[in-house]
Design an enzyme around this catalytic site. Structure first.
Site, PDB file in Angstrom:
ATOM      1  N   THR A 141     -30.960   6.007 -42.946  1.00 50.07           N
ATOM      2  CA  THR A 141     -31.210   4.574 -42.877  1.00 50.07           C
ATOM      3  C   THR A 141     -32.705   4.422 -42.643  1.00 50.07           C
ATOM      4  O   THR A 141     -33.400   5.378 -42.303  1.00 50.07           O
ATOM      5  CB  THR A 141     -30.414   3.901 -41.732  1.00 50.07           C
ATOM      6  OG1 THR A 141     -30.640   4.626 -40.527  1.00 50.07           O
ATOM      7  CG2 THR A 141     -28.937   3.884 -42.056  1.00 50.07           C
ATOM      8  N   ARG A 201     -33.366  -2.941 -42.590  1.00 48.67           N
ATOM      9  CA  ARG A 201     -32.019  -2.349 -42.644  1.00 48.67           C
ATOM     10  C   ARG A 201     -31.732  -1.993 -44.094  1.00 48.67           C
ATOM     11  O   ARG A 201     -31.639  -2.871 -44.955  1.00 48.67           O
ATOM     12  CB  ARG A 201     -30.990  -3.340 -42.119  1.00 48.67           C
ATOM     13  CG  ARG A 201     -31.396  -3.982 -40.821  1.00 48.67           C
ATOM     14  CD  ARG A 201     -30.264  -4.733 -40.191  1.00 48.67           C
ATOM     15  NE  ARG A 201     -29.391  -3.787 -39.558  1.00 48.67           N
ATOM     16  CZ  ARG A 201     -29.596  -3.285 -38.333  1.00 48.67           C
ATOM     17  NH1 ARG A 201     -30.632  -3.652 -37.622  1.00 48.67           N
ATOM     18  NH2 ARG A 201     -28.766  -2.417 -37.820  1.00 48.67           N
TER      19      ARG A 201
END
Ligand code: DSN
Length: 390
Positions: free
Chosen positions: A222, A231
């Site tokens: 991520t 994100r």
């Protein structure tokens, strides 16, 4: 912004973020440039497909953007495009892991991943996750005494269970990972080795944690944790005759996603560039030395630090202490009342529940971004001790 109720919520959240001490190990504070890209006109465009192969017109700039982001995803981690294929479209970590499994593991196959309670992630095959419904998890954990990965034991489980894939990746493991041993174990049972480096990606980029790329078949991260971006997630696949990258691309789109979020990809590109410089190296070094200072100071105050310390940004504290302390839920609530934000967390050998476990997880990435140093973290340890003392 004309939408007053939403504007007010955002303003209140900004104020909250300003005033708390944020020790959530998976959070960070992004730069204005990362925010600008995320809030840009790129949000308006549909770009299903991949550069040069889109299903909609008008994608000239999107192709340029996605190719540049892929290039940066290679450069920041010192990778060659001869050896690595990269996909920057995954919306976040769980869908990215799902895409890797969809590409490489037959339905009903076995994923060997660290159990959630010992520091793995839902998407490493946990029963409540889609990854545990479509595939079977073969769990591994840490040694009960050292609270570190026991590679011999992992190897034994792998030989017995013969998983299709080994997932080396963690959300609550504070120690450096020996990727070479995981490669050897994967080879011993003919499994793919998938590394989920979401927590430590910023440390890997800066050379503060060994890189998994020499050993893995696929790597996922991520972007919003130590890497300090929006994100989002990235998947790298090794290039060889197995054509893993093509299978992963098909699993991401059209397998699991439609149009990629191009504003998110623009923002990823900005974060990757920021993580590829001398300032970021200094930052990552500080993240680790701050975590060591925090862990050391808590130990001096007689708190039990899981595995005896940390090599990364992350620390796990046993607040329950076999009943002589307080639960992780109580601890996190008490800390929040005093402006210190952490998350409750299970610890290895957990005897309580996930909703009210025995510990808390702390991380130094966010507060290091705000300029805190070792002295500040020793002071934070004093505050934590004062608040949690019975
Ligand atoms: N929930 C994230 C974490 O806090 O580690 C992982 O997805």
């Amino acid at each position: 912004m004309k939408d007053t109720p939403i504007k007010k919520i955002i303003e209140r959240e900004k104020k909250r973020q300003d005033k708390v001490i944020n020790l959530i190990a998976s959070e960070n504070y992004v730069s204005d440039d990362v925010l600008d890209a995320l809030g840009s006109e790129m949000v308006n465009k549909y770009s299903e497909g991949y550069p040069g192969r889109r299903y909609y017109g008008g994608n000239e700039m999107m192709d340029e953007l996605e190719k540049l982001t892929q290039k940066r995803a290679l450069e920041t981690f010192k990778l060659s495009d001869k050896k690595w294929h990269v996909n920057v479209q995954p919306l976040s970590g769980t869908p990215a892991n799902l895409a890797v499994y969809m590409a490489l593991i037959p339905p009903g196959g076995k994923i060997m991943g660290m159990s959630l309670e010992q520091g793995g992630h839902l998407s490493h095959g946990f029963s409540a996750s889609a990854t545990g419904k479509f595939w079977k998890q073969v769990p591994f954990g840490v040694d009960t005494k050292t609270e570190r990965i026991d590679h011999d034991r992992v190897g034994e489980i792998a030989l017995k269970e013969k998983p299709d894939m080994i997932v080396a990746g963690f959300t609550a493991y504070p120690r450096k990972v020996n990727w070479k041993r995981f490669r050897e174990i994967a080879d011993s049972c003919g499994a793919y080795l998938h590394v989920d480096m979401s927590h430590i990606a910023g440390l890997v980029a800066a050379g503060e944690h060994p890189s998994p790329f020499r050993y893995a078949d696929t790597v996922m991260t991520t972007v919003h944790k130590t890497l300090r971006g929006p994100r989002a997630a990235i998947i790298w696949s090794v290039k060889d005759d197995r054509k893993i990258g093509q299978a992963v691309d098909r699993a991401v789109f059209p397998g699991l996603q439609g149009g990629p979020h191009m504003n998110q990809i623009a923002s990823v590109a900005v974060a990757l560039k920021e993580a590829d410089g001398a300032d970021f190296k200094k930052y990552a070094k500080k993240v680790v030395s701050n975590a060591k200072a925090l862990a050391g100071a808590l130990k001096n105050k007689k708190w039990r630090v899981i595995s005896g310390g940390t090599d990364t940004h992350l620390i796990l504290i046993d607040t329950w202490l076999k009943g002589s302390g307080i639960s992780g839920k109580d601890a996190s609530e008490r800390l929040e009342k005093k402006g210190i934000i952490v998350n409750k967390n299970t610890i290895p050998g957990e005897t309580r529940t996930a909703t009210d476990p025995s510990g808390i997880r702390l991380g130094t990435a966010a507060e290091t971004t705000r300029g805190k140093n070792e002295k500040d973290f020793v002071a934070i340890a004093d505050m934590i001790d004062e608040i949690l003392k019975k």
